[in-house]
Design a protein around this motif. Structure first.
Motif, PDB file in Angstrom:
ATOM      1  N   ALA A   1       0.820  -1.213   0.000  1.00  0.00           N
ATOM      2  CA  ALA A   1       0.000   0.000   0.000  1.00  0.00           C
ATOM      3  C   ALA A   1       0.854   1.262   0.000  1.00  0.00           C
ATOM      4  O   ALA A   1       0.497   2.269  -0.633  1.00  0.00           O
ATOM      5  N   ALA A   2       1.986   1.223   0.699  1.00  0.00           N
ATOM      6  CA  ALA A   2       2.842   2.407   0.792  1.00  0.00           C
ATOM      7  C   ALA A   2       3.385   2.831  -0.566  1.00  0.00           C
ATOM      8  O   ALA A   2       3.705   4.012  -0.765  1.00  0.00           O
ATOM      9  N   GLN A   3       3.495   1.888  -1.505  1.00  0.00           N
ATOM     10  CA  GLN A   3       4.054   2.220  -2.816  1.00  0.00           C
ATOM     11  C   GLN A   3       3.145   3.131  -3.627  1.00  0.00           C
ATOM     12  O   GLN A   3       3.606   3.853  -4.507  1.00  0.00           O
ATOM     13  N   ALA A   4       1.839   3.094  -3.331  1.00  0.00           N
ATOM     14  CA  ALA A   4       0.902   3.860  -4.153  1.00  0.00           C
ATOM     15  C   ALA A   4       0.003   4.774  -3.335  1.00  0.00           C
ATOM     16  O   ALA A   4      -0.916   5.385  -3.879  1.00  0.00           O
ATOM     17  N   ALA A   5       0.260   4.904  -2.049  1.00  0.00           N
ATOM     18  CA  ALA A   5      -0.655   5.620  -1.160  1.00  0.00           C
ATOM     19  C   ALA A   5      -0.867   7.078  -1.565  1.00  0.00           C
ATOM     20  O   ALA A   5      -2.000   7.573  -1.559  1.00  0.00           O
ATOM     21  N   ASP A   6       0.217   7.781  -1.905  1.00  0.00           N
ATOM     22  CA  ASP A   6       0.087   9.200  -2.249  1.00  0.00           C
ATOM     23  C   ASP A   6      -0.852   9.407  -3.428  1.00  0.00           C
ATOM     24  O   ASP A   6      -1.606  10.385  -3.476  1.00  0.00           O
ATOM     25  N   ASP A   7      -0.805   8.486  -4.383  1.00  0.00           N
ATOM     26  CA  ASP A   7      -1.668   8.596  -5.554  1.00  0.00           C
ATOM     27  C   ASP A   7      -3.063   8.055  -5.269  1.00  0.00           C
ATOM     28  O   ASP A   7      -4.045   8.569  -5.805  1.00  0.00           O
ATOM     29  N   ALA A   8      -3.150   7.040  -4.440  1.00  0.00           N
ATOM     30  CA  ALA A   8      -4.439   6.421  -4.145  1.00  0.00           C
ATOM     31  C   ALA A   8      -5.408   7.407  -3.511  1.00  0.00           C
ATOM     32  O   ALA A   8      -6.595   7.437  -3.858  1.00  0.00           O
ATOM     33  N   VAL A   9      -4.922   8.237  -2.585  1.00  0.00           N
ATOM     34  CA  VAL A   9      -5.821   9.159  -1.896  1.00  0.00           C
ATOM     35  C   VAL A   9      -6.270  10.308  -2.798  1.00  0.00           C
ATOM     36  O   VAL A   9      -7.219  11.028  -2.466  1.00  0.00           O
ATOM     37  N   LYS A  10      -5.610  10.482  -3.941  1.00  0.00           N
ATOM     38  CA  LYS A  10      -6.012  11.527  -4.878  1.00  0.00           C
ATOM     39  C   LYS A  10      -7.077  11.023  -5.839  1.00  0.00           C
ATOM     40  O   LYS A  10      -7.733  11.820  -6.520  1.00  0.00           O
ATOM     41  N   ASN A  11      -7.239   9.724  -5.915  1.00  0.00           N
ATOM     42  CA  ASN A  11      -8.203   9.137  -6.826  1.00  0.00           C
ATOM     43  C   ASN A  11      -9.567   9.018  -6.155  1.00  0.00           C
ATOM     44  O   ASN A  11      -9.728   9.288  -4.966  1.00  0.00           O
ATOM     45  N   SER A  12     -10.539   8.551  -6.912  1.00  0.00           N
ATOM     46  CA  SER A  12     -11.881   8.370  -6.365  1.00  0.00           C
ATOM     47  C   SER A  12     -11.864   7.292  -5.299  1.00  0.00           C
ATOM     48  O   SER A  12     -10.989   6.413  -5.289  1.00  0.00           O
ATOM     49  N   SER A  13     -12.824   7.353  -4.383  1.00  0.00           N
ATOM     50  CA  SER A  13     -12.921   6.338  -3.329  1.00  0.00           C
ATOM     51  C   SER A  13     -13.096   4.959  -3.941  1.00  0.00           C
ATOM     52  O   SER A  13     -12.531   3.978  -3.448  1.00  0.00           O
ATOM     53  N   GLU A  14     -13.845   4.891  -5.023  1.00  0.00           N
ATOM     54  CA  GLU A  14     -14.081   3.605  -5.674  1.00  0.00           C
ATOM     55  C   GLU A  14     -12.772   2.991  -6.166  1.00  0.00           C
ATOM     56  O   GLU A  14     -12.512   1.797  -5.970  1.00  0.00           O
ATOM     57  N   LYS A  15     -11.933   3.810  -6.777  1.00  0.00           N
ATOM     58  CA  LYS A  15     -10.679   3.294  -7.320  1.00  0.00           C
ATOM     59  C   LYS A  15      -9.685   2.967  -6.214  1.00  0.00           C
ATOM     60  O   LYS A  15      -8.998   1.945  -6.259  1.00  0.00           O
ATOM     61  N   SER A  16      -9.592   3.812  -5.185  1.00  0.00           N
ATOM     62  CA  SER A  16      -8.660   3.544  -4.090  1.00  0.00           C
ATOM     63  C   SER A  16      -9.115   2.338  -3.282  1.00  0.00           C
ATOM     64  O   SER A  16      -8.288   1.551  -2.809  1.00  0.00           O
ATOM     65  N   ASN A  17     -10.432   2.166  -3.137  1.00  0.00           N
ATOM     66  CA  ASN A  17     -10.950   0.986  -2.428  1.00  0.00           C
ATOM     67  C   ASN A  17     -10.655  -0.289  -3.207  1.00  0.00           C
ATOM     68  O   ASN A  17     -10.350  -1.334  -2.625  1.00  0.00           O
ATOM     69  N   ALA A  18     -10.755  -0.206  -4.528  1.00  0.00           N
ATOM     70  CA  ALA A  18     -10.466  -1.370  -5.368  1.00  0.00           C
ATOM     71  C   ALA A  18      -8.994  -1.751  -5.248  1.00  0.00           C
ATOM     72  O   ALA A  18      -8.648  -2.938  -5.204  1.00  0.00           O
ATOM     73  N   LEU A  19      -8.118  -0.755  -5.188  1.00  0.00           N
ATOM     74  CA  LEU A  19      -6.692  -1.034  -5.028  1.00  0.00           C
ATOM     75  C   LEU A  19      -6.431  -1.694  -3.683  1.00  0.00           C
ATOM     76  O   LEU A  19      -5.685  -2.678  -3.594  1.00  0.00           O
ATOM     77  N   ALA A  20      -7.057  -1.181  -2.627  1.00  0.00           N
ATOM     78  CA  ALA A  20      -6.891  -1.777  -1.298  1.00  0.00           C
ATOM     79  C   ALA A  20      -7.359  -3.223  -1.294  1.00  0.00           C
ATOM     80  O   ALA A  20      -6.716  -4.099  -0.701  1.00  0.00           O
ATOM     81  N   ARG A  21      -8.462  -3.477  -1.986  1.00  0.00           N
ATOM     82  CA  ARG A  21      -8.992  -4.842  -2.066  1.00  0.00           C
ATOM     83  C   ARG A  21      -7.998  -5.764  -2.772  1.00  0.00           C
ATOM     84  O   ARG A  21      -7.757  -6.909  -2.331  1.00  0.00           O
ATOM     85  N   THR A  22      -7.407  -5.296  -3.865  1.00  0.00           N
ATOM     86  CA  THR A  22      -6.450  -6.096  -4.620  1.00  0.00           C
ATOM     87  C   THR A  22      -5.193  -6.370  -3.796  1.00  0.00           C
ATOM     88  O   THR A  22      -4.652  -7.484  -3.803  1.00  0.00           O
ATOM     89  N   ILE A  23      -4.726  -5.339  -3.073  1.00  0.00           N
ATOM     90  CA  ILE A  23      -3.549  -5.505  -2.219  1.00  0.00           C
ATOM     91  C   ILE A  23      -3.806  -6.549  -1.149  1.00  0.00           C
ATOM     92  O   ILE A  23      -2.961  -7.421  -0.874  1.00  0.00           O
ATOM     93  N   ASN A  24      -4.973  -6.505  -0.536  1.00  0.00           N
ATOM     94  CA  ASN A  24      -5.259  -7.448   0.540  1.00  0.00           C
ATOM     95  C   ASN A  24      -5.569  -8.850   0.038  1.00  0.00           C
ATOM     96  O   ASN A  24      -5.400  -9.824   0.765  1.00  0.00           O
ATOM     97  N   ASP A  25      -6.008  -8.968  -1.212  1.00  0.00           N
ATOM     98  CA  ASP A  25      -6.121 -10.302  -1.813  1.00  0.00           C
ATOM     99  C   ASP A  25      -4.738 -10.939  -1.902  1.00  0.00           C
ATOM    100  O   ASP A  25      -4.562 -12.134  -1.659  1.00  0.00           O
ATOM    101  N   CYS A  26      -3.750 -10.116  -2.245  1.00  0.00           N
ATOM    102  CA  CYS A  26      -2.369 -10.595  -2.295  1.00  0.00           C
ATOM    103  C   CYS A  26      -1.878 -10.958  -0.904  1.00  0.00           C
ATOM    104  O   CYS A  26      -1.278 -12.007  -0.698  1.00  0.00           O
ATOM    105  N   ALA A  27      -2.151 -10.086   0.077  1.00  0.00           N
ATOM    106  CA  ALA A  27      -1.719 -10.348   1.451  1.00  0.00           C
ATOM    107  C   ALA A  27      -2.282 -11.667   1.959  1.00  0.00           C
ATOM    108  O   ALA A  27      -1.584 -12.451   2.619  1.00  0.00           O
ATOM    109  N   ALA A  28      -3.541 -11.939   1.642  1.00  0.00           N
ATOM    110  CA  ALA A  28      -4.166 -13.183   2.082  1.00  0.00           C
ATOM    111  C   ALA A  28      -3.555 -14.390   1.382  1.00  0.00           C
ATOM    112  O   ALA A  28      -3.420 -15.469   1.970  1.00  0.00           O
TER     113      ALA A  28
END
Length: 255
Positions: free
Chosen positions: A141-168
């Motif tokens: 998440a730290a690699q893209a956080a600065d850009d994620a918070v500038k995007n729409s909630s929908e897009k940043s939430n989707a990125l968080a979901r994808t990251i946590n799919d990897c974590a799992a």
């Protein structure tokens, strides 16, 4: 489940943590307002040894503040990582705990004046599997956080979901490097092994996409490897040692 509650006002009395937990948490009780605040201090001396703490109890609890609209990239990373912890706990069938990341605080109602009784709370430290999921999530998440918070909630939430799919999905990689006698112990090797997982390849691609830049070849992976170096054998051993010496306990103050 947490319920709305103002942060416990400043003031009150500091209570010593339980034996063995001295470097894990700080407890402050405000008797005037019938509340308490528990702070995860496990990263106060060395972030390598930061731990994920868990709290649950009978009274109303206010979880840590993780609002990207107020706290920006840092809060987005924490929210993503905390969700990874909650999902790892749920997979184990563990529910009802508030996740407290290093540096975070939880406030809760300590005393019930209507019924003249103290609420009972327990504190625990998350196991290695949960801690590993959190670190993978944080590092990605730290690699893209600065850009994620500038995007729409929908897009940043989707990125968080994808990251946590990897974590799992790194559960098996962690099991391999943490096996007794394994020569590959340590989070860096988990991150190397997870490159073979399709869920993690999706996470890499999603990070590249949301940053809106093309990162050639292994540059992104190199950054992730560099971020993981701090969490090597010493961190892994610390998790294992904690599992042996720390057991869930009941918080006590004023009782």
């Amino acid at each position: 489940m947490t319920t709305p509650l103002l942060a416990c006002p400043e003031g009150g009395q500091q209570f010593p943590p339980a034996t063995g937990w001295e470097s894990m948490y700080a407890l402050r009780v405000n008797e005037e307002h019938n509340c308490a605040e528990l702070t995860n201090i496990s990263d106060s001396k060395d972030a390598i040894y930061g731990r994920v703490l868990l709290l649950r109890g009978e009274g109303p609890t206010a979880g840590p503040m993780r609002d990207p609209h107020l706290g920006g990239a840092t809060h987005w990373v924490r929210q993503t990582a905390a969700t990874a912890a909650e999902e790892a706990l749920a997979e184990q069938g563990v529910t009802g705990w508030v996740v407290i990341l290093p540096g975070e605080s939880v406030s809760y109602r300590w005393y019930d004046p209507a019924n003249l009784r103290y609420y009972i709370y327990e504190v625990d430290v998350a196991d290695a599997q949960v801690a590993q999921s959190v670190k993978v999530s944080e590092i990605l998440a730290a690699q893209a956080a600065d850009d994620a918070v500038k995007n729409s909630s929908e897009k940043s939430n989707a990125l968080a979901r994808t990251i946590n799919d990897c974590a799992a999905a790194t559960k098996q990689a962690w099991a391999e490097v943490a096996a007794p006698g394994s020569p590959d112990a340590g989070l860096p090797n988990v991150l190397k092994k997870m490159r073979e997982l399709p869920e993690c390849e999706e996470a890499y691609n999603a990070i590249k996409d949301i940053k809106k830049i093309f990162i050639k070849g292994g540059i992104l992976r190199q950054k992730i490897d560099e971020a993981a170096k701090a969490f090597g054998d010493a961190w892994t051993k610390g998790l294992q040692d904690d599992a042996k010496k720390l057991s869930r306990h009941t918080l006590r103050a004023l009782s």
